[in-house]
Design an enzyme around this catalytic site. Structure first.
Site, PDB file in Angstrom:
ATOM      1  N   LYS A 157     -13.799  -6.040  26.934  1.00 43.35           N
ATOM      2  CA  LYS A 157     -14.577  -4.965  26.298  1.00 43.35           C
ATOM      3  C   LYS A 157     -15.353  -4.183  27.354  1.00 43.35           C
ATOM      4  O   LYS A 157     -15.394  -2.940  27.326  1.00 43.35           O
ATOM      5  CB  LYS A 157     -15.537  -5.534  25.251  1.00 43.35           C
ATOM      6  CG  LYS A 157     -14.844  -6.221  24.079  1.00 43.35           C
ATOM      7  CD  LYS A 157     -13.958  -5.282  23.286  1.00 43.35           C
ATOM      8  CE  LYS A 157     -13.289  -5.963  22.106  1.00 43.35           C
ATOM      9  NZ  LYS A 157     -12.227  -5.164  21.491  1.00 43.35           N
ATOM     10  N   SER A 217     -18.064  -4.369  21.491  1.00 41.46           N
ATOM     11  CA  SER A 217     -18.764  -5.524  20.906  1.00 41.46           C
ATOM     12  C   SER A 217     -20.125  -5.690  21.551  1.00 41.46           C
ATOM     13  O   SER A 217     -20.320  -5.344  22.727  1.00 41.46           O
ATOM     14  CB  SER A 217     -17.919  -6.768  21.166  1.00 41.46           C
ATOM     15  OG  SER A 217     -18.666  -7.929  20.913  1.00 41.46           O
ATOM     16  N   TYR A 276     -12.664 -12.437  27.073  1.00 49.51           N
ATOM     17  CA  TYR A 276     -12.674 -11.499  25.946  1.00 49.51           C
ATOM     18  C   TYR A 276     -13.770 -10.449  26.161  1.00 49.51           C
ATOM     19  O   TYR A 276     -13.532  -9.244  26.048  1.00 49.51           O
ATOM     20  CB  TYR A 276     -12.901 -12.252  24.625  1.00 49.51           C
ATOM     21  CG  TYR A 276     -13.309 -11.336  23.483  1.00 49.51           C
ATOM     22  CD1 TYR A 276     -12.385 -10.489  22.891  1.00 49.51           C
ATOM     23  CD2 TYR A 276     -14.634 -11.300  23.021  1.00 49.51           C
ATOM     24  CE1 TYR A 276     -12.758  -9.628  21.861  1.00 49.51           C
ATOM     25  CE2 TYR A 276     -15.010 -10.443  22.000  1.00 49.51           C
ATOM     26  CZ  TYR A 276     -14.072  -9.613  21.426  1.00 49.51           C
ATOM     27  OH  TYR A 276     -14.448  -8.756  20.414  1.00 49.51           O
TER      28      TYR A 276
HETATM   29  P1  NAD Z   1      -8.333  -8.752  13.745  1.00 44.95           P
HETATM   30  O1  NAD Z   1      -7.668  -9.742  14.628  1.00 44.95           O
HETATM   31  O2  NAD Z   1      -8.456  -9.066  12.294  1.00 44.95           O
HETATM   32  O3  NAD Z   1      -7.629  -7.330  13.896  1.00 44.95           O
HETATM   33  C1  NAD Z   1      -7.016  -6.906  15.085  1.00 44.95           C
HETATM   34  C2  NAD Z   1      -5.624  -6.402  14.734  1.00 44.95           C
HETATM   35  O4  NAD Z   1      -4.964  -5.944  15.932  1.00 44.95           O
HETATM   36  C3  NAD Z   1      -4.730  -7.491  14.128  1.00 44.95           C
HETATM   37  O5  NAD Z   1      -4.179  -7.004  12.927  1.00 44.95           O
HETATM   38  C4  NAD Z   1      -3.655  -7.722  15.191  1.00 44.95           C
HETATM   39  O6  NAD Z   1      -2.415  -8.078  14.604  1.00 44.95           O
HETATM   40  C5  NAD Z   1      -3.621  -6.379  15.902  1.00 44.95           C
HETATM   41  N1  NAD Z   1      -3.162  -6.422  17.304  1.00 44.95           N
HETATM   42  C6  NAD Z   1      -3.627  -7.208  18.306  1.00 44.95           C
HETATM   43  N2  NAD Z   1      -2.977  -6.934  19.448  1.00 44.95           N
HETATM   44  C7  NAD Z   1      -2.082  -5.949  19.168  1.00 44.95           C
HETATM   45  C8  NAD Z   1      -1.115  -5.251  19.934  1.00 44.95           C
HETATM   46  N3  NAD Z   1      -0.910  -5.511  21.235  1.00 44.95           N
HETATM   47  N4  NAD Z   1      -0.377  -4.289  19.321  1.00 44.95           N
HETATM   48  C9  NAD Z   1      -0.557  -4.015  18.005  1.00 44.95           C
HETATM   49  N5  NAD Z   1      -1.453  -4.642  17.225  1.00 44.95           N
HETATM   50  C10 NAD Z   1      -2.200  -5.614  17.808  1.00 44.95           C
HETATM   51  O7  NAD Z   1      -9.773  -8.470  14.374  1.00 44.95           O
HETATM   52  P2  NAD Z   1     -11.012  -7.683  13.759  1.00 44.95           P
HETATM   53  O8  NAD Z   1     -12.065  -8.681  13.481  1.00 44.95           O
HETATM   54  O9  NAD Z   1     -10.578  -6.753  12.710  1.00 44.95           O
HETATM   55  O10 NAD Z   1     -11.459  -6.888  15.062  1.00 44.95           O
HETATM   56  C11 NAD Z   1     -10.990  -5.576  15.338  1.00 44.95           C
HETATM   57  C12 NAD Z   1     -11.498  -5.155  16.699  1.00 44.95           C
HETATM   58  O11 NAD Z   1     -12.919  -5.245  16.720  1.00 44.95           O
HETATM   59  C13 NAD Z   1     -11.013  -6.031  17.854  1.00 44.95           C
HETATM   60  O12 NAD Z   1     -10.769  -5.199  18.973  1.00 44.95           O
HETATM   61  C14 NAD Z   1     -12.189  -6.946  18.118  1.00 44.95           C
HETATM   62  O13 NAD Z   1     -12.228  -7.389  19.453  1.00 44.95           O
HETATM   63  C15 NAD Z   1     -13.368  -6.027  17.814  1.00 44.95           C
HETATM   64  N6  NAD Z   1     -14.579  -6.763  17.432  1.00 44.95           N
HETATM   65  C16 NAD Z   1     -14.530  -7.655  16.404  1.00 44.95           C
HETATM   66  C17 NAD Z   1     -15.670  -8.365  16.048  1.00 44.95           C
HETATM   67  C18 NAD Z   1     -15.637  -9.372  14.922  1.00 44.95           C
HETATM   68  O14 NAD Z   1     -16.572 -10.161  14.800  1.00 44.95           O
HETATM   69  N7  NAD Z   1     -14.647  -9.392  14.059  1.00 44.95           N
HETATM   70  C19 NAD Z   1     -16.865  -8.161  16.749  1.00 44.95           C
HETATM   71  C20 NAD Z   1     -16.885  -7.233  17.786  1.00 44.95           C
HETATM   72  C21 NAD Z   1     -15.726  -6.537  18.120  1.00 44.95           C
HETATM   73  C1  UD1 Z   2     -18.919 -14.632  18.599  1.00 42.45           C
HETATM   74  C2  UD1 Z   2     -18.525 -14.349  20.013  1.00 42.45           C
HETATM   75  C3  UD1 Z   2     -18.741 -12.877  20.317  1.00 42.45           C
HETATM   76  C4  UD1 Z   2     -17.992 -12.030  19.303  1.00 42.45           C
HETATM   77  C5  UD1 Z   2     -18.473 -12.417  17.909  1.00 42.45           C
HETATM   78  C6  UD1 Z   2     -17.798 -11.670  16.823  1.00 42.45           C
HETATM   79  C7  UD1 Z   2     -18.957 -16.482  21.137  1.00 42.45           C
HETATM   80  C8  UD1 Z   2     -19.762 -17.202  22.174  1.00 42.45           C
HETATM   81  N1  UD1 Z   2     -19.270 -15.205  20.909  1.00 42.45           N
HETATM   82  O1  UD1 Z   2     -20.284 -14.325  18.467  1.00 42.45           O
HETATM   83  O2  UD1 Z   2     -18.279 -12.584  21.612  1.00 42.45           O
HETATM   84  O3  UD1 Z   2     -18.228 -10.657  19.554  1.00 42.45           O
HETATM   85  O4  UD1 Z   2     -18.237 -13.815  17.708  1.00 42.45           O
HETATM   86  O5  UD1 Z   2     -16.468 -12.059  16.706  1.00 42.45           O
HETATM   87  O6  UD1 Z   2     -18.052 -17.038  20.541  1.00 42.45           O
HETATM   88  N2  UD1 Z   2     -22.060 -21.350  14.434  1.00 42.45           N
HETATM   89  C9  UD1 Z   2     -22.251 -22.602  13.900  1.00 42.45           C
HETATM   90  N3  UD1 Z   2     -21.166 -23.272  13.400  1.00 42.45           N
HETATM   91  C10 UD1 Z   2     -19.907 -22.741  13.398  1.00 42.45           C
HETATM   92  C11 UD1 Z   2     -19.715 -21.443  13.946  1.00 42.45           C
HETATM   93  C12 UD1 Z   2     -20.829 -20.788  14.459  1.00 42.45           C
HETATM   94  O7  UD1 Z   2     -23.368 -23.114  13.882  1.00 42.45           O
HETATM   95  O8  UD1 Z   2     -18.958 -23.414  12.943  1.00 42.45           O
HETATM   96  C13 UD1 Z   2     -23.236 -20.612  14.931  1.00 42.45           C
HETATM   97  C14 UD1 Z   2     -23.154 -20.182  16.382  1.00 42.45           C
HETATM   98  O9  UD1 Z   2     -23.656 -21.181  17.227  1.00 42.45           O
HETATM   99  C15 UD1 Z   2     -24.006 -18.907  16.373  1.00 42.45           C
HETATM  100  C16 UD1 Z   2     -23.782 -18.329  14.977  1.00 42.45           C
HETATM  101  O10 UD1 Z   2     -23.314 -19.413  14.178  1.00 42.45           O
HETATM  102  O11 UD1 Z   2     -25.373 -19.245  16.509  1.00 42.45           O
HETATM  103  C17 UD1 Z   2     -22.766 -17.209  14.939  1.00 42.45           C
HETATM  104  O12 UD1 Z   2     -21.565 -17.660  15.559  1.00 42.45           O
HETATM  105  P1  UD1 Z   2     -20.215 -16.806  15.507  1.00 42.45           P
HETATM  106  O13 UD1 Z   2     -19.930 -16.407  14.128  1.00 42.45           O
HETATM  107  O14 UD1 Z   2     -19.175 -17.577  16.243  1.00 42.45           O
HETATM  108  O15 UD1 Z   2     -20.591 -15.472  16.292  1.00 42.45           O
HETATM  109  P2  UD1 Z   2     -21.254 -15.286  17.757  1.00 42.45           P
HETATM  110  O16 UD1 Z   2     -21.290 -16.541  18.505  1.00 42.45           O
HETATM  111  O17 UD1 Z   2     -22.511 -14.532  17.575  1.00 42.45           O
END
Ligand code: NAD
Ligand code: UD1
Length: 341
Positions: free
Chosen positions: A155, A126, A151
């Site tokens: 990573k 991330s 969290y």
């Molecule tokens: P998500 O929660 O939708 O998907 C993660 C999946 O992993 C889920 O289906 C959950 O059931 C499964 N899981 C969790 N722990 C497990 C375990 N111990 N054994 C088996 N399955 C397990 O999340 P996502 O948004 O699809 O994110 C996927 C990956 O990307 C995560 O590692 C997350 O940290 C990373 N990531 C997500 C974002 C984002 O904004 N969505 C941003 C940066 C990184």
């Molecule tokens: C968050 C996580 C980051 C993670 C990413 C993707 C935090 C501090 N960081 O990033 O670690 O990798 O999600 O899952 O949580 N906002 C509003 N109103 C809301 C929600 C968000 O104004 O109800 C604003 C936030 O202040 C920010 C932007 O929208 O400026 C994006 O927020 P969000 O979607 O939560 O993502 P990040 O904070 O960038």
């Protein structure tokens, strides 16, 4: 035909990546424990792709179960590792659960891979690994030794673990993908983001305001050092992100080594930019209120996306308008997400 094990494949990014892998002719095997997803997403992947695949309901913390997946599927060539817990706020109140699930889960996976001589992995990292002290745009060579929450530290630590795995055995091929802010949904409207409870992130919250499930969006601060005062992020269409995984998996098939790669667009959008783009997509005004800043937020960050272009020949194609159109299409068709699933 190559076979990829997808951990966390029922989740938001995993499900979109499964569709891209199947479309590109890969065999996939999905492992998930449904801690943050529902079986319905797997049925929808099959519906979109017209293909079926093997699924294991298993927890990565259960080494015997993970070993069984590799024992029963000796054809696995590579792993895409999405499985992990991802809610920043929850990680602050449940650090032990987050470190255990994400780090121990990854260690179990690596152990099982090593036992079965599978040494190619694409890991979901991330942009949070850049912490709060680096200037924008974020470049892969910047230090990643600080984070603001457990969290983020999972990573940082897993990236380090994987670098050490490679240092100990140069036969490994490892891709550390640093995602920026994935939003949107598949254009079919069949799969998208379905968070449990009140969404923490901006986009799913806006989706729920648009479907009438939430009254208004709270905008967390309008006094940041950005053009309109609201936070700026690098939003990336989840399908672009999924295609980035396809490139990464092809890359690890052919190259040994460990590479950290940003997956972002290189462009920043503010909270109000996203809100207004979504209003355009859904054709109605969405109420919002300015609220205090959220603890731990920073004013602005976005990716330097050039390494992904050089290494993978990948770049994001979709615009914020595309992300909002597809996100609205999913929300409209699935106002209750995947339902009981
Ligand atoms: P998500 O929660 O939708 O998907 C993660 C999946 O992993 C889920 O289906 C959950 O059931 C499964 N899981 C969790 N722990 C497990 C375990 N111990 N054994 C088996 N399955 C397990 O999340 P996502 O948004 O699809 O994110 C996927 C990956 O990307 C995560 O590692 C997350 O940290 C990373 N990531 C997500 C974002 C984002 O904004 N969505 C941003 C940066 C990184
Ligand atoms: C968050 C996580 C980051 C993670 C990413 C993707 C935090 C501090 N960081 O990033 O670690 O990798 O999600 O899952 O949580 N906002 C509003 N109103 C809301 C929600 C968000 O104004 O109800 C604003 C936030 O202040 C920010 C932007 O929208 O400026 C994006 O927020 P969000 O979607 O939560 O993502 P990040 O904070 O960038």
């Amino acid at each position: 035909m190559s076979t990829v094990l997808v951990t966390g494949g029922a989740g938001f990014i995993g499900s979109h990546t499964c569709v891209e892998l199947l479309d590109a002719g890969f065999n996939i095997i999905v492992l998930d424990n449904f801690s943050n997803s529902k079986p319905e997403s797997l049925r929808r992947i099959e519906k979109i792709s017209g293909k079926s695949f093997k699924f294991y309901e298993a927890d990565l913390l259960d080494l015997d179960a993970v070993n069984r997946v590799f024992d029963e599927n000796p054809e696995i060539d590579a792993v895409i590792h999405f499985a992990g817990l991802k809610a920043v706020g929850e990680s602050v109140s449940k650090p032990v659960e987050y470190y255990h699930n994400n780090i121990t889960g990854t260690l179990m996976l690596i152990k099982a891979m090593r036992t079965h001589n599978v040494k190619r992995i694409v890991f979901s990292s991330s942009a949070t690994v850049y912490g709060v002290n680096n200037p924008v745009p974020y470049v892969e060579t910047m230090p990643t030794n600080s984070s603001t929450n457990p969290y983020g530290y999972t990573k940082v630590m897993i990236e380090q673990i994987l670098k050490d795995v490679y240092a100990a055995d140069n036969e490994w091929s490892i891709s550390l993908l640093r995602y920026f802010n994935p939003i949107g949904a598949h254009s079919s409207g069949l799969i998208g983001e379905d968070p449990n409870g009140i969404p923490n992130n901006l986009f799913p919250y806006i989706q729920q305001v648009a479907t009438g499930k939430r009254e208004f969006l709270g905008v967390f601060g309008n006094d940041y050092d950005t053009p309109d005062g609201t936070g700026v992020r690098d939003y990336i269409h989840v399908v672009d992100l999924a295609k980035g995984h396809l490139c990464a998996v092809k890359y690890v098939m052919e190259h040994k080594g460990v590479e950290a790669v940003n997956l972002g667009t290189g462009k920043g959008s503010s909270v109000l930019d996203v809100l207004h783009a979504f209003e355009k997509a859904c054709g109605k005004e969405l109420p919002y209120k300015i609220m205090p800043r959220r603890a731990g937020d920073i004013d602005c960050y976005y990716a330097a996306p050039t390494k992904a272009k050089e290494l993978f020949n990948w770049e994001a194609k979709y615009t914020i308008d595309d992300m909002c159109r597809d996100g609205w299409n999913f929300a409209r068709q699935n106002p209750d997400g995947y339902g009981e699933g």
